[in-house]
Scaffold this active site. Structure first.
Site, short mmCIF file in Angstrom:
data_model
loop_
_atom_site.label_atom_id
_atom_site.label_comp_id
_atom_site.label_asym_id
_atom_site.label_seq_id
_atom_site.Cartn_x
_atom_site.Cartn_y
_atom_site.Cartn_z
N GLY A 1 9.37 -7.34 108.55
CA GLY A 1 10.45 -8.22 108.98
C GLY A 1 10.18 -8.79 110.36
N ASN B 1 22.69 -6.71 122.66
CA ASN B 1 23.67 -5.97 121.85
C ASN B 1 24.72 -5.28 122.72
OD1 ASN B 1 22.29 -3.77 122.90
ND2 ASN B 1 22.30 -2.63 120.97
N LYS C 1 24.10 -11.50 118.31
CA LYS C 1 23.25 -11.01 119.41
C LYS C 1 22.60 -12.13 120.21
CE LYS C 1 22.31 -6.60 117.19
NZ LYS C 1 21.32 -5.63 116.72
N GLY D 1 15.79 -10.50 114.22
CA GLY D 1 16.28 -10.03 115.51
C GLY D 1 15.98 -8.57 115.78
P1 NDP Z 1 17.67 -10.80 110.52
O1 NDP Z 1 18.56 -11.54 109.60
O2 NDP Z 1 17.46 -11.31 111.91
O3 NDP Z 1 16.20 -10.69 109.85
C1 NDP Z 1 16.08 -10.32 108.52
C2 NDP Z 1 14.61 -10.10 108.17
O4 NDP Z 1 14.58 -9.53 106.85
C3 NDP Z 1 13.77 -11.37 108.12
O5 NDP Z 1 12.49 -11.05 108.59
C4 NDP Z 1 13.76 -11.72 106.63
O6 NDP Z 1 12.61 -12.42 106.23
C5 NDP Z 1 13.73 -10.33 106.03
N1 NDP Z 1 14.24 -10.24 104.65
C6 NDP Z 1 15.51 -10.43 104.22
N2 NDP Z 1 15.60 -10.19 102.90
C7 NDP Z 1 14.36 -9.85 102.47
C8 NDP Z 1 13.82 -9.48 101.20
N3 NDP Z 1 14.58 -9.44 100.11
N4 NDP Z 1 12.51 -9.17 101.13
C9 NDP Z 1 11.73 -9.20 102.26
N5 NDP Z 1 12.19 -9.55 103.48
C10 NDP Z 1 13.48 -9.87 103.59
O7 NDP Z 1 18.23 -9.29 110.52
P2 NDP Z 1 18.10 -8.21 111.71
O8 NDP Z 1 16.70 -8.26 112.20
O9 NDP Z 1 19.20 -8.37 112.67
O10 NDP Z 1 18.37 -6.82 110.94
C11 NDP Z 1 17.38 -6.26 110.08
C12 NDP Z 1 17.82 -4.87 109.62
O11 NDP Z 1 17.86 -3.97 110.73
C13 NDP Z 1 19.21 -4.82 108.98
O12 NDP Z 1 19.13 -3.99 107.86
C14 NDP Z 1 20.07 -4.19 110.04
O13 NDP Z 1 21.16 -3.47 109.49
C15 NDP Z 1 19.09 -3.23 110.70
N6 NDP Z 1 19.45 -2.85 112.07
C16 NDP Z 1 19.74 -1.52 112.32
C17 NDP Z 1 20.07 -1.10 113.59
C18 NDP Z 1 20.40 0.35 113.83
O14 NDP Z 1 20.94 0.67 114.89
N7 NDP Z 1 20.06 1.24 112.92
C19 NDP Z 1 20.14 -2.04 114.72
C20 NDP Z 1 19.78 -3.41 114.36
C21 NDP Z 1 19.46 -3.76 113.08
P3 NDP Z 1 12.51 -14.04 106.40
O15 NDP Z 1 12.19 -14.27 107.85
O16 NDP Z 1 11.42 -14.43 105.48
O17 NDP Z 1 13.85 -14.59 106.00
#
Ligand code: NDP
Length: 276
Positions: free
Chosen positions: A128, A87, A66, A131
């Protein structure tokens, strides 16, 4: 020649987008093809150029592409500029490429239109700071919640992200340990923790009475966070399938100028996974 569309991502094998867009095409009487293509970040620019050069009209871009799509687009919608992520790419008549971000409006449409939740005056906790969070904050603040608190494992990211949106609403960032003693009406899980069956470390009492839980992630089984909501007395605990369908509908509208109806498809997909 059939109008061509596709989603690029990595991994992409699980994508429901081809099915969703073919459903919309059938429903609205549009002739088009929509495929899912595995594209690594280093292949992105070449693959996008080739796609448009070979007659492609529009692309969806998903994880981890993205930000690259944002950099690629010649022009961006205001919501894409706010999200700093794209997206949806659309080939314009003059040959330029427009970048949009439909994730935020997809979420808000699912919350408001499909589930009749109230955002105005609500206390929203956003888990979170990646993105997906970035894409949904401005649309959420557009509905005047009382407050949005972003909690993240890496605390600085939450604080920095909140600072970017201070001009349009009451928003702050913190770590999970700072949430003690606070309660929220809506908790949105925009972490990727659910994808590995994990839960962010939420303190007891963080969900208000009659509060709502919503996981942006989705699957054929309830996610860990959807289950947590059920176990902690949520009035509703939902996953992001509706958001997925609604962001696709917004992309379809951008490309085709026709707004598909989403309810029948959401019902069908939910019935197939035994969640109707
Ligand atoms: P990113 O990789 O950009 O961000 C991931 C985030 O999750 C970060 O804030 C990270 O924290 C946190 N994180 C990861 N693992 C853990 C954990 N075990 N415990 C706590 N925090 C955690 O991902 P995206 O923002 O792109 O996507 C996030 C979610 O949103 C995904 O599940 C994705 O499938 C979903 N999504 C759904 C959409 C839909 O249409 N339904 C559209 C877009 C996304 P840190 O910064 O500390 O690493």
């Amino acid at each position: 020649m059939t109008d061509r569309y596709a989603v690029f991502g990595q991994p992409i094998g699980h994508s429901k987008s081809p099915r969703i867009h073919q459903f919309f095409a059938g429903q609205t009487g549009q002739q088009l093809s929509y495929t899912a293509e595995e594209v690594a970040p280093e292949q992105f620019v070449g693959s996008v150029k080739a796609f448009f050069a070979q007659g492609g009209l529009g692309l969806n871009c998903t994880v981890p592409l993205k930000e690259l799509a944002f950099a690629f687009a010649d022009t961006k919608t205001i919501r894409a500029q706010r999200a700093k992520a794209v997206n949806t790419l659309k080939l314009e008549a003059d040959g330029s490429v427009l970048g949009d971000n439909t994730d935020g409006c997809g979420l808000v449409t699912d919350l408001l239109d499909n589930h009749a939740f109230n955002l105005k005056g609500s206390r929203i906790l956003l888990l979170g700071a990646g993105g997906a969070s970035r894409g949904i904050i401005a649309p959420l603040l557009g509905y005047s919640p009382q407050t949005v608190v972003i909690a993240n494992r890496t605390v600085e990211k939450a604080v920095e992200l909140a600072a970017e949106f201070q001009d349009i609403g009451v928003i702050s960032g913190c770590g999970y340990a700072d949430l003690g003693g606070q309660a929220f009406d809506i908790i949105l899980n925009a972490t990727s923790a659910s994808l590995s069956g994990e839960l962010p470390p939420l303190p007891q009492g963080v969900l208000a009475t009659q509060g709502v839980c919503y996981d942006l992630a989705y699957g054929d089984q309830p996610t860990a966070f959807v289950r947590w909501g059920g176990e902690n007395g949520a009035a509703h605990s939902l996953d992001g399938l509706g958001m997925l369908v609604e962001q696709a509908a917004a992309a379809f509208y951008l490309w085709r100028g026709v707004r598909p109806s989403t309810h029948a498809l959401i019902e069908l997909l939910n019935a197939e996974r035994g969640m109707s």
